[in-house]
Design a protein around this motif. Sequence first.
Motif, PDB file in Angstrom:
ATOM      1  N   LYS A  91      -2.025   7.181  -1.233  1.00 48.57           N
ATOM      2  CA  LYS A  91      -2.716   7.646  -0.032  1.00 48.57           C
ATOM      3  C   LYS A  91      -1.825   8.472   0.890  1.00 48.57           C
ATOM      4  O   LYS A  91      -2.267   9.477   1.454  1.00 48.57           O
ATOM      5  CB  LYS A  91      -3.323   6.457   0.712  1.00 48.57           C
ATOM      6  CG  LYS A  91      -4.403   5.742  -0.111  1.00 48.57           C
ATOM      7  CD  LYS A  91      -5.168   4.723   0.701  1.00 48.57           C
ATOM      8  CE  LYS A  91      -6.294   4.099  -0.133  1.00 48.57           C
ATOM      9  NZ  LYS A  91      -7.120   3.155   0.640  1.00 48.57           N
ATOM     10  N   GLU A  92      -0.571   8.063   1.067  1.00 46.27           N
ATOM     11  CA  GLU A  92       0.305   8.774   2.001  1.00 46.27           C
ATOM     12  C   GLU A  92       1.054   9.918   1.317  1.00 46.27           C
ATOM     13  O   GLU A  92       0.932  11.071   1.726  1.00 46.27           O
ATOM     14  CB  GLU A  92       1.286   7.794   2.649  1.00 46.27           C
ATOM     15  CG  GLU A  92       0.609   6.774   3.567  1.00 46.27           C
ATOM     16  CD  GLU A  92       1.585   5.785   4.175  1.00 46.27           C
ATOM     17  OE1 GLU A  92       2.814   6.065   4.148  1.00 46.27           O
ATOM     18  OE2 GLU A  92       1.139   4.734   4.665  1.00 46.27           O
ATOM     19  N   GLU A 125     -10.457  -4.074   6.856  1.00 44.76           N
ATOM     20  CA  GLU A 125     -10.163  -3.528   5.531  1.00 44.76           C
ATOM     21  C   GLU A 125     -11.420  -3.470   4.671  1.00 44.76           C
ATOM     22  O   GLU A 125     -11.630  -2.521   3.918  1.00 44.76           O
ATOM     23  CB  GLU A 125      -9.086  -4.361   4.825  1.00 44.76           C
ATOM     24  CG  GLU A 125      -7.697  -4.193   5.384  1.00 44.76           C
ATOM     25  CD  GLU A 125      -7.191  -2.769   5.253  1.00 44.76           C
ATOM     26  OE1 GLU A 125      -7.500  -2.099   4.241  1.00 44.76           O
ATOM     27  OE2 GLU A 125      -6.499  -2.299   6.163  1.00 44.76           O
ATOM     28  N   ARG A 140      -0.988   2.445  -0.866  1.00 44.96           N
ATOM     29  CA  ARG A 140      -0.937   3.090   0.457  1.00 44.96           C
ATOM     30  C   ARG A 140       0.196   4.115   0.560  1.00 44.96           C
ATOM     31  O   ARG A 140      -0.026   5.254   0.991  1.00 44.96           O
ATOM     32  CB  ARG A 140      -0.788   2.029   1.548  1.00 44.96           C
ATOM     33  CG  ARG A 140      -1.972   1.078   1.664  1.00 44.96           C
ATOM     34  CD  ARG A 140      -1.854   0.254   2.943  1.00 44.96           C
ATOM     35  NE  ARG A 140      -2.762  -0.878   2.948  1.00 44.96           N
ATOM     36  CZ  ARG A 140      -4.046  -0.813   3.315  1.00 44.96           C
ATOM     37  NH1 ARG A 140      -4.560   0.336   3.689  1.00 44.96           N
ATOM     38  NH2 ARG A 140      -4.800  -1.903   3.295  1.00 44.96           N
ATOM     39  N   LYS A 141       1.406   3.713   0.184  1.00 43.96           N
ATOM     40  CA  LYS A 141       2.559   4.594   0.389  1.00 43.96           C
ATOM     41  C   LYS A 141       2.583   5.771  -0.580  1.00 43.96           C
ATOM     42  O   LYS A 141       2.972   6.881  -0.199  1.00 43.96           O
ATOM     43  CB  LYS A 141       3.861   3.793   0.292  1.00 43.96           C
ATOM     44  CG  LYS A 141       4.069   2.834   1.445  1.00 43.96           C
ATOM     45  CD  LYS A 141       5.467   2.227   1.411  1.00 43.96           C
ATOM     46  CE  LYS A 141       5.691   1.303   2.601  1.00 43.96           C
ATOM     47  NZ  LYS A 141       7.054   0.704   2.584  1.00 43.96           N
ATOM     48  N   SER A 154      -4.721  -4.609  -0.062  1.00 44.59           N
ATOM     49  CA  SER A 154      -3.723  -3.613  -0.462  1.00 44.59           C
ATOM     50  C   SER A 154      -4.231  -2.188  -0.405  1.00 44.59           C
ATOM     51  O   SER A 154      -3.464  -1.256  -0.623  1.00 44.59           O
ATOM     52  CB  SER A 154      -3.230  -3.933  -1.881  1.00 44.59           C
ATOM     53  OG  SER A 154      -2.657  -5.222  -1.929  1.00 44.59           O
ATOM     54  N   GLY A 155      -5.533  -2.014  -0.148  1.00 44.65           N
ATOM     55  CA  GLY A 155      -6.066  -0.665  -0.013  1.00 44.65           C
ATOM     56  C   GLY A 155      -7.056  -0.240  -1.078  1.00 44.65           C
ATOM     57  O   GLY A 155      -7.529   0.902  -1.072  1.00 44.65           O
ATOM     58  N   GLU A 169       0.609  -2.656  -1.971  1.00 39.43           N
ATOM     59  CA  GLU A 169       0.466  -1.691  -0.884  1.00 39.43           C
ATOM     60  C   GLU A 169       1.401  -0.510  -1.084  1.00 39.43           C
ATOM     61  O   GLU A 169       1.095   0.605  -0.671  1.00 39.43           O
ATOM     62  CB  GLU A 169       0.748  -2.359   0.466  1.00 39.43           C
ATOM     63  CG  GLU A 169      -0.350  -3.295   0.936  1.00 39.43           C
ATOM     64  CD  GLU A 169      -0.207  -3.646   2.409  1.00 39.43           C
ATOM     65  OE1 GLU A 169      -0.051  -2.702   3.220  1.00 39.43           O
ATOM     66  OE2 GLU A 169      -0.237  -4.842   2.737  1.00 39.43           O
TER      67      GLU A 169
END
Length: 449
Positions: A309-310, A377, A305-306, A345-346, A301
Amino acid sequence: MNQNSLKYNVLTAEIFCIFLAVFFLLSACSKKMSPEEIALQREQKITEAKENAISEYVSSLSDSAKVSQIFLVNVEGKQKYHSVEKNDDETPVVPGGVLLFSYNISKDPLETYGYIKSIRGFYIDARNPPPFVAVDQEGGYVNRLRSLTSLLPSQKNVAELLSADKAGELYSSQARQMKNLGFHMNLAPVVEVETAENKEFLDTRSFGELDKVLSYGKILVESYEKNGISTVLKHFPGNSNADPHIGLPKIIWKASESEKYFRPFEEILPSSSAVLMSHAIFQEENGENNEETSMPACFSEFWIRKIIKEKYGFNGLVISDDIFMGALSKNGFPPEVAAVRAIESGVDVIMLSEKKFWNVAQNLLKKASEDSAFSEELDRAVKNVIRYKIKAGILEMMEKEAVQNPDEKEKKAGENDIPEFTVRVNQNYAEFDLQQFDEDYRVGMMACE
């Protein structure tokens, strides 16, 4: 002043204050919005309407068709497509994306086009959303179309031997040939910077040093994307000299090396349609995030994600590397476990080099029926695949009015008139153009001279 007069004055003051508050509130509400604000508000409402259409489309799919969207799987044959798996009710189950290898490719471009068209026809007849068709076409020895399209040198040779202009001609002509054949996606480029730690594994698949990766990586991505072929940056966040087909790579990197590892992905991702996650465990030396990065990157993740994506703001497809690789299966992550971890986890798309995926898909459905968070998800991943298929022209977003009344002239919408949308299979499918294919083949060959 007597007590009654005092009470009267206090009450009057309170009423006056309430009146003022209401007056200012109504004044604020009645303030006219600027044209820019109106346009922005309308755009937001249209975006919401389109998202609702995607949700409705996903809800209309059967469970098997829905879960199948997130798989990218190799298929059989090279002349006429047929599925290799069936559901309990004997209906065929087919993956949302198909990955072609050299043995799926004929030396005759018309025959390869016919095979890819037969895939689409089979899906439509079986009432499934047509798939995106992908291939590994990096160049050099990773060149599945070598018997069909024009010469495509390795990325290393392109960066060493071709100018930026010639590289653009080469990659644009290759993209046009692929698009003419019916492909949607190229699992390229490799945008990892060549280092002592990965040189043996990557060989000629990297453009080389950081400046070459940035320059030629951008040229490749822009050339393919503008000609209708989606690109996939790989392999984030990196690889070592350990072959992930056999074992589990582990990379310990220093903060001083962050630019060469991450800068190509951060700079080129906005122009690309997808990113492919590596199986490597990727940890910073004495890093504070090492607990979060103790898993293979495709299960992390933190990386998905961090960072992707972010931090990078990427909303395209996140694809796992092949979950049948030894890096996972020999280290406690059989495909059924790996697929669950990836979605949690995305990850949006799970790649399988094997031709069968239904056992893994059924395990995901079972998990979704037992776990509402996992079900959400799974929906997220499916919707992202559908968004990609709309972008690629496989599906299309249409105004309901245009679908219901195709002969009616377009009406001018008012500022408060937000149309309703629906998603459907794109009815247009381009026929193979041999003359154009030959011309693009010639341009590709000349670019290498």
